[in-house]
Design an enzyme around this catalytic site. Structure first.
Site, PDB file in Angstrom:
ATOM      1  N   HIS A   1      -2.596  -6.398  -4.515  1.00  0.00           N
ATOM      2  CA  HIS A   1      -2.265  -4.979  -4.358  1.00  0.00           C
ATOM      3  C   HIS A   1      -0.776  -4.802  -4.639  1.00  0.00           C
ATOM      4  CE1 HIS A   1      -5.974  -3.197  -2.591  1.00  0.00           C
ATOM      5  NE2 HIS A   1      -6.251  -4.475  -2.445  1.00  0.00           N
TER       6      HIS A   1
ATOM      7  N   CYS B   1      -4.576   3.233   1.292  1.00  0.00           N
ATOM      8  CA  CYS B   1      -5.252   3.590   2.535  1.00  0.00           C
ATOM      9  C   CYS B   1      -4.664   4.888   3.086  1.00  0.00           C
ATOM     10  CB  CYS B   1      -5.085   2.464   3.548  1.00  0.00           C
ATOM     11  SG  CYS B   1      -5.840   2.838   5.117  1.00  0.00           S
TER      12      CYS B   1
END
Ligand code: ZN
Length: 311
Positions: free
Chosen positions: A212, A243
């Site tokens: 990520h 998120c």
């Protein structure tokens, strides 16, 4: 030290699962299938299409069965379903459309309990059970070690711990083992060390990596992993993800950014940069937001238009 020149790298397109699962906006099944169709058209040969998890925990993946039912019939594409437990494995197998189960072990107790309700050791056992279950059903399976480079709850994760887990999981006979930087804290030196150690521990099984770009080290980590002998890289069209409950959290490394970097360096991926960028622009409209991928904004090089003008 790994010295063999790598001339090609396999990309696993993970946007339909990892890219979408943290998006706030509910995406209709038809749009997910359109995303998968675009990935296939761009040349993706392995795609993580969904995860079979509790819909209360991950509402975005509640349509896993519908996604599977709508997958194009392709002998040349491997469809991966992510599963966290035996119930998920049974659902994935029952769909009849998943080619490969993706099992997940977690390198830390903190994330293991938060994510799967299991200690790190327990996730090794579950992972091995899922691999065995897939094999019984005539499917292949692979495993990902989440939080391999750091845990949001426990902090640093020891390299010895990850190497030990990889060795234990390898005994179950997965197709590969992946090291995942779930929260985007890895750096290239750490990646080079850990990929090298895990490769040696599980050979001849290949190593896949999953990064990520939360702290901007995603592409550097991909390069370090490839140089250290990783065979496969997870990537997400547009760099989709992030998120909603963790400000600053970012998506996977973007497929078009990874493609650009590798192909310009002479490493083939089999994917079309032009079609991947087009998929980025389509996805930006569907998601109603700009995608984080850099090459999606800037385009490739040399630019096709410039070449046409010069001619
Ligand atoms: Zn991820």
């Amino acid at each position: 030290m790994y010295t063999e020149e790598q001339s090609s790298i396999e990309i696993v397109e993970v946007s339909p699962r990892d890219g979408l699962q943290n998006e706030r906006l509910a995406i209709p099944t038809a749009e997910k299938l359109a995303l998968i169709a675009r990935a296939i058209d761009a040349g993706a040969k392995r795609i993580e299409v969904t995860s079979f998890v509790n819909p209360k925990a991950v509402p975005q993946m509640a349509d896993a069965d519908e996604v599977c039912a709508g997958l194009p019939e392709r002998d040349d594409v491997t469809y991966i379903g992510l599963v966290m437990n035996m119930r998920g494995a049974e659902r994935a197998i029952a769909s009849g459309r998943i080619d490969q189960l993706g099992a997940v072990a977690v390198a830390s107790d903190g994330l293991g309990v938060a994510n799967q309700g299991q200690s790190s050791d327990e996730t090794i056992d579950v992972c091995r059970d899922i691999i065995a279950k897939a094999q019984d059903a005539g499917l292949s399976a692979q495993a990902t070690i989440a939080a391999s480079f750091g845990c949001p709850f426990d902090g640093e994760v020891s390299e010895d711990r990850v190497v030990h887990m990889a060795r234990e999981i390898a005994k179950a006979g997965p197709a590969e083992i992946a090291l995942a930087d779930t929260i985007g804290v890895a750096n290239p030196a750490h990646v080079a060390r850990l990929v090298t150690r895990v490769r040696e521990a599980i050979q001849p099984l290949p190593v896949r990596v999953h990064f990520h770009n939360t702290r901007g080290t995603g592409l550097a980590n991909v390069w370090a992993a490839v140089a250290a002998g990783a065979r496969t890289v997870d990537a997400s069209i547009g760099g989709l993800g992030g998120c909603p409950f963790a400000p600053g959290a970012a998506g996977n490394v973007a497929t078009e950014d990874v493609l650009y970097m590798l192909e310009r360096a002479g490493i083939e991926t089999g994917l079309s940069l032009e079609k991947t960028i087009a998929a980025n622009h389509w996805l930006a409209e569907v998601m109603n937001k700009e995608m984080p991928a850099m090459v999606g904004k800037a385009g490739g090089f040399p630019h096709p238009k410039t070449e046409r003008t010069a001619a």
